[in-house]
Design an enzyme around this catalytic site. Sequence first.
Site, short mmCIF file in Angstrom:
data_model
loop_
_atom_site.label_atom_id
_atom_site.label_comp_id
_atom_site.label_asym_id
_atom_site.label_seq_id
_atom_site.Cartn_x
_atom_site.Cartn_y
_atom_site.Cartn_z
N SER A 105 0.79 -1.24 0.00
CA SER A 105 0.00 0.00 0.00
C SER A 105 0.82 1.28 0.00
O SER A 105 0.25 2.37 -0.10
CB SER A 105 -0.96 0.01 1.19
OG SER A 105 -2.03 -0.88 0.96
N SER B 163 -5.89 2.91 4.68
CA SER B 163 -5.38 2.22 3.49
C SER B 163 -6.50 1.50 2.75
O SER B 163 -6.33 0.39 2.24
CB SER B 163 -4.28 1.22 3.89
OG SER B 163 -3.41 0.97 2.82
N LYS C 91 0.07 3.61 -2.77
CA LYS C 91 -1.02 4.58 -2.71
C LYS C 91 -0.51 6.02 -2.68
O LYS C 91 -1.26 6.95 -2.99
CB LYS C 91 -1.89 4.32 -1.48
CG LYS C 91 -2.74 3.05 -1.57
CD LYS C 91 -3.62 2.88 -0.34
CE LYS C 91 -4.62 1.74 -0.49
NZ LYS C 91 -4.03 0.41 -0.36
#
Length: 392
Positions: free
Chosen positions: A90, A147, A93
């Site tokens: 993640s 997340s 991101k």
Amino acid sequence: MKITLMSRGSGRAVRLAVAGCALLAVGAAGTPAPSTAPPDPLRASGTQVRLVEGAPEVPEVSALSWVVADARSGDVLAAHEAHRELPPASTLKTLFALALLPQVPAGRHRATDAELAGVGEGSSLVGVEAGRDYAVDDLWRGVFLSSGNDAVHVLSAMAGGKRAAVARMQATAERLGARDTRVVSPDGYDAPGQVSSAFDLAVFGREGLRDPRFAEYCRTAVADFPGREGAYGIRNTNRLLTGAEGVEPYPGAIGVKNGYTSKAGNTLIAAAKRGGRTLVVTVLNPQDGSSGAVYEEARSLLDWGFRAAGRVRPVGSLEPPVAAGAPASPRPGPSAKPATAAQVAASGQADGLGWWTVALAACAAALTAGGTAVGARRGWWRRGWWWRRGAR
């Protein structure tokens, strides 16, 4: 008759010169310019650091790859396998936010079943529900704090869909000089071929801190998220920012993003500010085995970076390479005269083609001279022929 032979011989000479120049052009096109760029220390294996006298030693950490960099200057203070391509989880991101924050319009949006259909099994979620209206700010907080892959998919749909989001992310990575990153899934969910590096993630973290909205979202510790029975609290999963599960908050922490998948292990982009200096640290896949190792190893690297600042020489930079966005070599303006072969030879360079360019320039000069000579001879012959004809 003799004049006719001279004319044919001159034409043959010109044709031979043209053929020779064509062969030189083919050779020039197929011969790569010699590289004069020095080797990049960050692409060498092992730990890279340049300590001066009195500088502290770099701490031993178990991560497969890591980087310590100054957020203001972009100087890389130390690194280990900085360009090793690994799954980012993640932390990707951050690139998603860099690429889509300017694309997603402000306001509210109603989530749909179609937007949530592609969320991967076992994904981290913030709790987006189909048929419910959400403020765009809430969705972004769901991305940074929880997340939430569900929030990522809804925001992707608002910006044209998953394919468009991936394309924008890849283009943004290339613009920033992050050449190790291959984007397949915008939320960082494990996908074949999806990789990044500690270097690239440090680039994304540093760039994000320059954006006021990105910086605000990534440093937010807690927030409310709308639900069926009213808002509920969400907490940033970056333990260096909030502290949890045995990890103490880091003094001066300002984000940025953590991640985990079974393939990537624990990953982290962390930033902290102390004494007017901001550092960005990336840590990928510690081999220690404990869930808190990524935070403790980032802590030790941040501590080292603040102690060593000013007492190490940079081993690289997060700034994009000049060649990546530099314009082509300046072209002469309308009033400029083309360089002669002698000028090219004297300069020793011509767009990186070396002696091939000198030869081509010489050919051009020879052809010009040859054409002038042939034209002169033909003109003399024609004048003689007309003179002879008139004399008859």
